[in-house]
Design a protein around this motif. Structure first.
Motif, PDB file in Angstrom:
ATOM      1  N   MET A 197       0.901  -1.127  -0.007  1.00 17.62           N
ATOM      2  CA  MET A 197      -0.173  -0.144  -0.040  1.00 17.62           C
ATOM      3  C   MET A 197       0.782   1.332  -0.061  1.00 17.62           C
ATOM      4  SD  MET A 197      -3.014   1.034   2.434  1.00 17.62           S
ATOM      5  CE  MET A 197      -2.850  -0.191   3.504  1.00 17.62           C
ATOM      6  N   LYS A 198       0.642   1.979  -0.947  1.00 17.25           N
ATOM      7  CA  LYS A 198       1.323   3.354  -0.877  1.00 17.25           C
ATOM      8  C   LYS A 198       0.656   4.503  -0.016  1.00 17.25           C
ATOM      9  CE  LYS A 198       3.158   2.608  -5.674  1.00 17.25           C
ATOM     10  NZ  LYS A 198       3.256   2.887  -6.730  1.00 17.25           N
ATOM     11  N   ASN A 199       1.315   5.432   0.103  1.00 14.19           N
ATOM     12  CA  ASN A 199       1.060   6.616   1.172  1.00 14.19           C
ATOM     13  C   ASN A 199       1.614   7.890   0.584  1.00 14.19           C
ATOM     14  OD1 ASN A 199       2.900   7.287   3.417  1.00 14.19           O
ATOM     15  ND2 ASN A 199       2.618   5.091   3.351  1.00 14.19           N
ATOM     16  N   CYS A 200       0.751   9.010   0.963  1.00 17.29           N
ATOM     17  CA  CYS A 200       1.530  10.218   1.034  1.00 17.29           C
ATOM     18  C   CYS A 200       1.947  10.864   2.380  1.00 17.29           C
ATOM     19  CB  CYS A 200       0.775  11.156  -0.051  1.00 17.29           C
ATOM     20  SG  CYS A 200      -0.955  11.338   0.699  1.00 17.29           S
ATOM     21  N   LEU A 201       2.290   9.953   3.346  1.00 15.83           N
ATOM     22  CA  LEU A 201       2.228  10.609   4.613  1.00 15.83           C
ATOM     23  C   LEU A 201       3.486  11.560   4.646  1.00 15.83           C
ATOM     24  CD1 LEU A 201       1.380  10.350   7.601  1.00 15.83           C
ATOM     25  CD2 LEU A 201       2.693   8.452   7.804  1.00 15.83           C
ATOM     26  N   GLU A 202       4.803  11.180   4.154  1.00 10.72           N
ATOM     27  CA  GLU A 202       5.989  12.020   4.494  1.00 10.72           C
ATOM     28  C   GLU A 202       5.597  13.313   3.795  1.00 10.72           C
ATOM     29  OE1 GLU A 202      10.402  11.893   3.215  1.00 10.72           O
ATOM     30  OE2 GLU A 202       9.358  10.357   2.325  1.00 10.72           O
ATOM     31  N   GLU A 203       4.850  13.625   2.519  1.00  7.71           N
ATOM     32  CA  GLU A 203       4.755  14.819   1.766  1.00  7.71           C
ATOM     33  C   GLU A 203       3.593  15.665   2.888  1.00  7.71           C
ATOM     34  OE1 GLU A 203       4.095  11.902   0.330  1.00  7.71           O
ATOM     35  OE2 GLU A 203       5.802  11.732  -1.163  1.00  7.71           O
ATOM     36  N   MET A 204       2.695  14.961   3.466  1.00  7.86           N
ATOM     37  CA  MET A 204       1.852  15.779   4.078  1.00  7.86           C
ATOM     38  C   MET A 204       2.372  16.108   5.459  1.00  7.86           C
ATOM     39  SD  MET A 204      -1.599  13.473   3.701  1.00  7.86           S
ATOM     40  CE  MET A 204      -2.140  13.449   5.171  1.00  7.86           C
ATOM     41  N   ARG A 205       3.455  15.383   6.198  1.00  7.24           N
ATOM     42  CA  ARG A 205       3.960  15.486   7.322  1.00  7.24           C
ATOM     43  C   ARG A 205       4.867  16.659   7.040  1.00  7.24           C
ATOM     44  NH1 ARG A 205       9.079  14.637   8.540  1.00  7.24           N
ATOM     45  NH2 ARG A 205       9.439  12.833   7.030  1.00  7.24           N
ATOM     46  N   LYS A 206       5.608  16.760   5.817  1.00 13.04           N
ATOM     47  CA  LYS A 206       6.709  17.882   5.783  1.00 13.04           C
ATOM     48  C   LYS A 206       6.007  19.197   5.532  1.00 13.04           C
ATOM     49  CE  LYS A 206      10.497  15.165   4.126  1.00 13.04           C
ATOM     50  NZ  LYS A 206      11.322  14.592   3.191  1.00 13.04           N
ATOM     51  N   GLU A 207       4.912  19.215   4.826  1.00 17.15           N
ATOM     52  CA  GLU A 207       3.863  20.625   4.584  1.00 17.15           C
ATOM     53  C   GLU A 207       3.504  21.057   5.611  1.00 17.15           C
ATOM     54  OE1 GLU A 207       0.654  19.153   2.235  1.00 17.15           O
ATOM     55  OE2 GLU A 207       1.732  18.926   0.270  1.00 17.15           O
ATOM     56  N   ARG A 208       3.387  20.227   6.877  1.00 12.87           N
ATOM     57  CA  ARG A 208       2.979  20.919   8.265  1.00 12.87           C
ATOM     58  C   ARG A 208       4.128  21.301   8.997  1.00 12.87           C
ATOM     59  NH1 ARG A 208      -2.326  19.119  10.898  1.00 12.87           N
ATOM     60  NH2 ARG A 208      -3.726  19.533   9.034  1.00 12.87           N
ATOM     61  N   GLY A 231      -6.724  16.390   8.371  1.00 13.68           N
ATOM     62  CA  GLY A 231      -8.103  16.717   8.119  1.00 13.68           C
ATOM     63  C   GLY A 231      -8.382  16.007   6.562  1.00 13.68           C
ATOM     64  N   LYS A 232      -7.839  14.849   6.368  1.00 19.63           N
ATOM     65  CA  LYS A 232      -8.249  14.194   5.151  1.00 19.63           C
ATOM     66  C   LYS A 232      -8.980  12.997   5.345  1.00 19.63           C
ATOM     67  CE  LYS A 232      -5.054  16.417   2.859  1.00 19.63           C
ATOM     68  NZ  LYS A 232      -5.227  17.273   1.650  1.00 19.63           N
ATOM     69  N   ASN A 233      -9.554  12.335   4.372  1.00 24.25           N
ATOM     70  CA  ASN A 233      -9.991  10.848   4.402  1.00 24.25           C
ATOM     71  C   ASN A 233      -8.860  10.014   4.308  1.00 24.25           C
ATOM     72  OD1 ASN A 233     -12.858  11.676   4.350  1.00 24.25           O
ATOM     73  ND2 ASN A 233     -12.693  11.970   2.098  1.00 24.25           N
ATOM     74  N   ILE A 234      -9.061   8.643   5.004  1.00 27.77           N
ATOM     75  CA  ILE A 234      -8.044   7.839   4.867  1.00 27.77           C
ATOM     76  C   ILE A 234      -7.755   7.317   3.416  1.00 27.77           C
ATOM     77  CG2 ILE A 234      -7.583   5.195   5.226  1.00 27.77           C
ATOM     78  CD1 ILE A 234      -9.495   5.372   7.782  1.00 27.77           C
ATOM     79  N   GLU A 235      -8.468   7.132   2.581  1.00 27.76           N
ATOM     80  CA  GLU A 235      -8.288   7.276   1.236  1.00 27.76           C
ATOM     81  C   GLU A 235      -7.442   8.262   0.568  1.00 27.76           C
ATOM     82  OE1 GLU A 235     -11.364   7.206   2.614  1.00 27.76           O
ATOM     83  OE2 GLU A 235     -11.914   5.142   2.224  1.00 27.76           O
ATOM     84  N   ASP A 236      -7.355   9.171   1.176  1.00 31.75           N
ATOM     85  CA  ASP A 236      -6.438  10.499   0.554  1.00 31.75           C
ATOM     86  C   ASP A 236      -4.990  10.389   0.886  1.00 31.75           C
ATOM     87  OD1 ASP A 236      -8.807  11.540  -0.517  1.00 31.75           O
ATOM     88  OD2 ASP A 236      -9.212  12.914   1.146  1.00 31.75           O
ATOM     89  N   ILE A 237      -4.934   9.470   2.129  1.00 34.98           N
ATOM     90  CA  ILE A 237      -3.518   9.234   2.634  1.00 34.98           C
ATOM     91  C   ILE A 237      -3.043   7.865   1.913  1.00 34.98           C
ATOM     92  CG2 ILE A 237      -1.977   8.759   4.944  1.00 34.98           C
ATOM     93  CD1 ILE A 237      -4.371  10.631   6.011  1.00 34.98           C
ATOM     94  N   PHE A 238      -3.864   6.821   2.123  1.00 32.67           N
ATOM     95  CA  PHE A 238      -3.265   5.655   1.818  1.00 32.67           C
ATOM     96  C   PHE A 238      -3.946   5.183   0.596  1.00 32.67           C
ATOM     97  CE2 PHE A 238      -3.158   6.043   6.394  1.00 32.67           C
ATOM     98  CZ  PHE A 238      -1.484   5.787   6.742  1.00 32.67           C
ATOM     99  N   ILE A 239      -3.111   4.495  -0.296  1.00 31.02           N
ATOM    100  CA  ILE A 239      -3.715   4.251  -1.605  1.00 31.02           C
ATOM    101  C   ILE A 239      -3.682   2.685  -1.852  1.00 31.02           C
ATOM    102  CG2 ILE A 239      -3.300   4.467  -4.085  1.00 31.02           C
ATOM    103  CD1 ILE A 239      -1.899   7.125  -1.768  1.00 31.02           C
ATOM    104  N   TYR A 240      -4.621   1.937  -2.023  1.00 34.22           N
ATOM    105  CA  TYR A 240      -4.469   0.657  -1.927  1.00 34.22           C
ATOM    106  C   TYR A 240      -4.552   0.274  -3.592  1.00 34.22           C
ATOM    107  CZ  TYR A 240      -6.271  -4.109  -2.215  1.00 34.22           C
ATOM    108  OH  TYR A 240      -6.100  -5.543  -2.408  1.00 34.22           O
ATOM    109  N   GLU A 241      -3.490  -0.551  -3.973  1.00 36.79           N
ATOM    110  CA  GLU A 241      -3.199  -1.131  -5.201  1.00 36.79           C
ATOM    111  C   GLU A 241      -3.907  -2.501  -5.358  1.00 36.79           C
ATOM    112  OE1 GLU A 241       0.492   0.135  -6.385  1.00 36.79           O
ATOM    113  OE2 GLU A 241      -0.028   1.921  -6.822  1.00 36.79           O
ATOM    114  N   GLU A 242      -4.518  -2.944  -5.990  1.00 35.80           N
ATOM    115  CA  GLU A 242      -5.201  -4.023  -6.365  1.00 35.80           C
ATOM    116  C   GLU A 242      -4.098  -5.475  -6.522  1.00 35.80           C
ATOM    117  OE1 GLU A 242      -8.403  -6.558  -5.720  1.00 35.80           O
ATOM    118  OE2 GLU A 242      -8.823  -4.511  -5.627  1.00 35.80           O
ATOM    119  N   ASP A 243      -3.409  -5.059  -7.117  1.00 38.35           N
ATOM    120  CA  ASP A 243      -2.249  -6.286  -7.509  1.00 38.35           C
ATOM    121  C   ASP A 243      -1.459  -6.512  -6.505  1.00 38.35           C
ATOM    122  OD1 ASP A 243      -1.508  -3.596  -8.320  1.00 38.35           O
ATOM    123  OD2 ASP A 243       0.222  -4.290  -9.695  1.00 38.35           O
ATOM    124  N   GLU A 244      -1.465  -6.058  -5.361  1.00 41.69           N
ATOM    125  CA  GLU A 244      -0.501  -6.145  -4.152  1.00 41.69           C
ATOM    126  C   GLU A 244      -0.565  -7.498  -3.350  1.00 41.69           C
ATOM    127  OE1 GLU A 244      -0.612  -3.115  -1.508  1.00 41.69           O
ATOM    128  OE2 GLU A 244       0.397  -1.764  -2.555  1.00 41.69           O
TER     129      GLU A 244
END
Length: 66
Positions: free
Chosen positions: A1-12, A53-66
């Motif tokens: 599962m991918k995520n954008c946590l690092e980018e969001m953390r750094k933006e804050r 202030g996001k939805n879980i789906e905005d942070i974590f990206i599930y990819e079907e082929d994992e």
């Protein structure tokens, strides 16, 4: 599962230790999440979503082929 946590953390303007303290987890947990080596519990996923202030789906990206 991918995520954008690092980018969001750094933006804050937070380092990993600060975010870990806010969420009540270890810095190692944040490192593992950002590197995609750890999938969060549903409780931690909700805490992250609420904090950013996001939805879980905005942070974590599930990819079907994992």
């Amino acid at each position: 599962m991918k995520n954008c946590l690092e980018e969001m953390r750094k933006e804050r303007g937070l380092n990993q230790e600060e975010l870990a303290g806010i969420l009540g987890v270890s810095r190692q947990t944040i490192i593992s999440l950002e590197k995609g080596r750890y999938n969060p519990s549903i409780v931690l996923a909700f805490k992250l979503a609420n904090y950013f202030g996001k939805n879980i789906e905005d942070i974590f990206i599930y990819e079907e082929d994992e």
